[in-house]
Write an enzyme that holds these catalytic residues in place. Structure first.
Site, PDB file in Angstrom:
ATOM      1  CB  SER A   1      -0.858  -0.017   1.296  1.00 32.95           C
ATOM      2  OG  SER A   1      -1.412  -1.288   1.634  1.00 32.95           O
TER       3      SER A   1
ATOM      4  CD  GLU B   1       1.325  -6.476   8.892  1.00 27.52           C
ATOM      5  OE1 GLU B   1       2.340  -7.262   8.830  1.00 27.52           O
ATOM      6  OE2 GLU B   1       0.862  -6.079   7.943  1.00 27.52           O
TER       7      GLU B   1
END
Lengths: 412, 366
Positions: free
Chosen positions: A167, A250
């Site tokens: 992304s 994450e």
């Protein structure tokens, strides 16, 4: 047992609210904050950077970071309170998850003094944006199978390979990159971790067109890209340990749950608006039963995340229990959006925001839902995590742990 | 925010675990279920001695005078144990009903016995084998007493008193009846759950006393019962999961522990997810109960539906992980399987709970 804020949490929330009210505009009822899917443009990134700098200057940026790196030493619960409150305001989307949530903590754990000084300040202020160059077409769930090659040449490394599912690559200044530096040792032992300048010669970024028609991810091709050795994080061959730090961070980014139309209240609203020969759908037993099943799922997930927060607020670390949220929410969204479309009869075939029910949000939601079950650890990986780390079941026997990477079988 | 039980409550849990491990091993449960009447009265009196039958009963009536959180802790541990005692009928239903709607006189009359374990209570609402609607109440109450038949009644074989749904001039009310009155007949019925007895109860002009006629009493009783039962079910579901995990670690096939195959691991992980979602729903429900929150009825229904789902999934899939052994009488899986499916019936059809959950949510939204 108490679902309310403790006195300290309440006073922290009050401080957060005061600052937000003075510096941002509250969302009106039914209005949602801009997301990066909707506004995949440089302007949004710029706005996000301006907002981040404003927070940084006031001491409200990267809350969980240590004070000496520009953070606030915030406890887990305080970060959550910030996110809950910030969500009520019309602020730019959070494009710093990789920078602040992953790259920063990885540097703090494995970086040298010079590296910390070089990168942490611009990360904290949002001046420089990071993206994640981890997955490859042949290395997804099995990330340690990456084949992107880094070869030493003088004091530089030359990198060739192909990364995917990145992304924001088109806007980022830097990428956190996992490479293979040794093909003759077992897979986990041959990896090295770098930070790569995305303006380097030899980097090509191409958007990946997804099943929704959107292009929120990219693939990144690296050919003959030169990275100075000073940008290596951790020892040569120690990249897997560094990678695990990034991945743990994450996972630590707790999802705040479904919002907007793709939610249980959105579904109830839809079923109240729709009718068939027997009358409004919401009054029909079969519909109620399915909605009740989804309701207990949705509430169960919400309260499970509150339980995790409550553990955080008492100083415990988030455990593998977080996989419940990831697994449960992804499957529920798919079930929920498929049911919402089914309730519409043939009108469910309309994918046109001007004509369809609820601006065709359910159709978009349904097309997006497979991604939620794959990205960030597939359903199967989440189940493995629960089975192994919570229930204590053994790992599957591995055939790839001892052989040199070069000798592992690969498909076409 | 604190979403966990307090230290004192955790101590209570540990003492319950110790007591049940010592006094209620599975071998004892099996001996009881081999008898026509599975009720283990000695165990029941032992639990009463520990205070478990009177946790929420005020001290003036012989109870511990604690709250529903403490009761939930005990319920969860009992669920793990398969103890052959009428706990849910007597404690969550009969005792709660009298606490909620009994006159002071009625409380004086029954609560001390319920707390000491001397009296066993039950909740009799179902009337006929082929009609399970809540509106099917043909039992009547008038100045001549209570008349009609309840069939089946959980733990009706050993109960001393029953809280009975009855019709009073077209209104559904709750009455308390002493089952040792002469004009009460009971007939034992074969039971799917071997740890709990089942019977029919017939009344003909049997003396009984009405509970409060306040609106919502009946629904509140069901919601409280559902919340406490959910904890018992979570205990049972977790025990099933642990048994299956232990079996999967010790059973080898194709040269490996079967627990190392993803087919088994993922099945157990799914059970864990269902269990934890049910637990979270139950935590929220008990919190709305003790804080008298407006959302309690919705939270209680969600807890009940969620616990029934998790309990059945864990019992069924745990038996399946045991393979052929799970289908034998001598392995305990079937006791859990029986209890799981029957627990989902104790408060009527889960389907009806789903309908009313959505009705409440929709009403709340408008």
């Amino acid at each position: 047992m108490d679902f309310e804020d403790s006195p300290e949490e309440a006073s922290y929330r009050e401080d957060v609210r005061k600052w937000l009210q003075a510096n941002a505009e509250p969302l009106k009822h039914g209005e949602s904050a801009p997301t990066i899917e909707e506004h995949d443009s440089l302007d949004v990134i710029r706005e996000a950077q301006v907002w981040q700098a404003k927070k940084y200057d006031a001491g409200w940026a990267c809350l969980s970071w240590p004070k000496k790196f520009g953070g606030r030493d915030a406890k887990g619960m305080q970060s959550v309170i910030w996110r809950q409150e910030e969500k009520r305001f019309k602020v730019p989307p959070d494009v710093f998850q990789c920078s602040i949530g992953m790259a920063g903590p990885t540097l703090m754990a494995h970086g040298t003094e010079d590296q910390l000084n070089r990168w942490l300040p611009p990360i904290a202020r949002g001046d420089e944006l990071f993206c994640q160059l981890f997955s490859e077409p042949g290395a997804g769930s099995d990330l340690s199978a990456v084949r992107t090659r880094a070869k030493k040449e003088g004091s530089d490394w030359i990198v060739d390979g192909h990364k995917i599912w990145t992304s924001l690559a088109q806007f980022a200044h830097w990428g956190i990159l996992v490479t293979r530096t040794d093909f003759d040792v077992p897979k986990h032992a041959g990896l090295t971790y770098f930070i790569v300048d995305l303006s380097s010669t030899g980097i090509e970024i191409r958007p990946v067109k997804q099943i929704t028609g959107g292009e929120t991810f990219n693939e990144v091709f690296l050919s003959g890209v030169r990275i100075p050795d000073a940008n290596r994080i951790g020892e040569v061959g120690n990249g897997w340990r560094v990678t695990l730090t990034t991945l743990a961070n994450e996972r630590g980014q707790i999802a705040t749950g479904a919002a907007g139309k793709i939610s249980i209240s959105g579904l109830i609203e839809l079923a109240s608006d729709l009718k068939d020969d027997k009358g409004p759908l919401i009054e029909q037993d079969g519909v109620k039963e399915k909605i009740a099943d989804l309701f207990i799922q949705s509430r169960g997930l919400r309260y499970t995340s509150l339980r995790t927060l409550s553990a955080l607020s008492r100083g415990k670390r988030a455990g593998a229990e977080g996989s419940i949220g990831k697994l449960g929410a992804a499957i529920m969204r798919q079930e929920m959006s498929a049911f919402a479309i089914e309730l519409q009869g043939l009108a469910g075939a309309i994918d046109d925001s001007n004509v369809g029910m609820a601006e065709s949000a359910w159709q978009a939601g349904y097309l997006f839902s497979p991604a939620a079950r794959i990205a960030g650890g597939t359903d199967e990986i989440q189940r493995d995590i629960i089975a192994e780390r919570v229930l204590g079941l053994p790992r599957e026997p591995r055939v790839d742990k001892k052989l040199p990477f070069r000798e592992l079988p690969v498909g076409r | 925010m604190n979403f966990e039980f307090s230290e004192a409550q955790q101590l209570m849990r540990q003492s319950a675990q110790r007591y049940l491990a010592g006094e209620c091993p599975r071998s004892r449960m099996r001996e009881s279920t081999a008898r026509a009447e599975p009720f283990d009265r000695a165990l029941w009196l032992g639990m009463a001695e520990m205070g478990w039958t009177g946790v929420t009963i005020p001290e003036e009536y012989g109870g511990l005078g604690l709250g529903h959180l403490e009761q939930a802790v005990i319920a969860e541990e009992i669920g793990r144990s398969l103890a052959p005692v009428p706990f849910s009928s007597s404690v969550y239903m009969a005792t709660e009903a009298i606490l909620l709607g009994g006159s002071d006189e009625l409380k004086q009359k029954y609560l001390p016995g319920l707390a000491s374990g001397e009296l066993v209570g039950t909740f009799a609402f179902h009337e006929s084998v082929d009609h399970s609607g809540w509106s099917n109440v043909k039992t009547t109450f008038s100045e001549r007493g209570l008349s009609g038949e309840k069939k089946p009644v959980m733990d009706g074989d050993v109960a001393d008193i029953a809280v009975v749904t009855c019709d009073v001039d077209g209104t559904r009310r709750l009455a308390v009846v002493n089952l040792h009155e002469t004009n009460v007949e009971r007939e034992r019925l074969g039971a799917l759950d071997l740890t709990r007895g089942l019977s029919s109860l017939s009344f003909s002009q049997t003396p009984a006393e009405l509970l409060d006629d306040r609106a919502g009493l009946f629904d509140t009783l069901l919601d409280r019962g559902a919340t406490l039962l959910a904890f018992e079910q979570i205990g049972g579901a977790e025990q099933c999961l642990h048994d299956a995990r232990d079996y999967a670690l010790n059973r080898y096939a194709f040269g490996r522990q079967i627990g190392s195959f993803q087919a088994i691991k993922h099945k157990l992980a799914d059970q864990y997810v269902a269990l934890e979602l049910a637990r979270s729903n139950a935590y929220y429900a008990i919190w709305t109960l003790i804080s008298d929150a407006e959302e309690f009825p919705v939270a209680a229904a969600a807890a009940h539906i969620s616990a029934c789902k998790a309990h059945r999934q864990c019992a069924q899939e745990s038996l399946h992980v045991h393979g052929g052994m799970g289908y034998t009488w001598e392995v305990d899986c079937h006791f859990f399987l029986r209890r799981a499916i029957v627990s989902g019936l104790l408060l009527g059809q889960v389907r009806h709970w789903k309908h009313s959950l959505v009705d409440k949510v929709v009403r709340g939204a408008h």
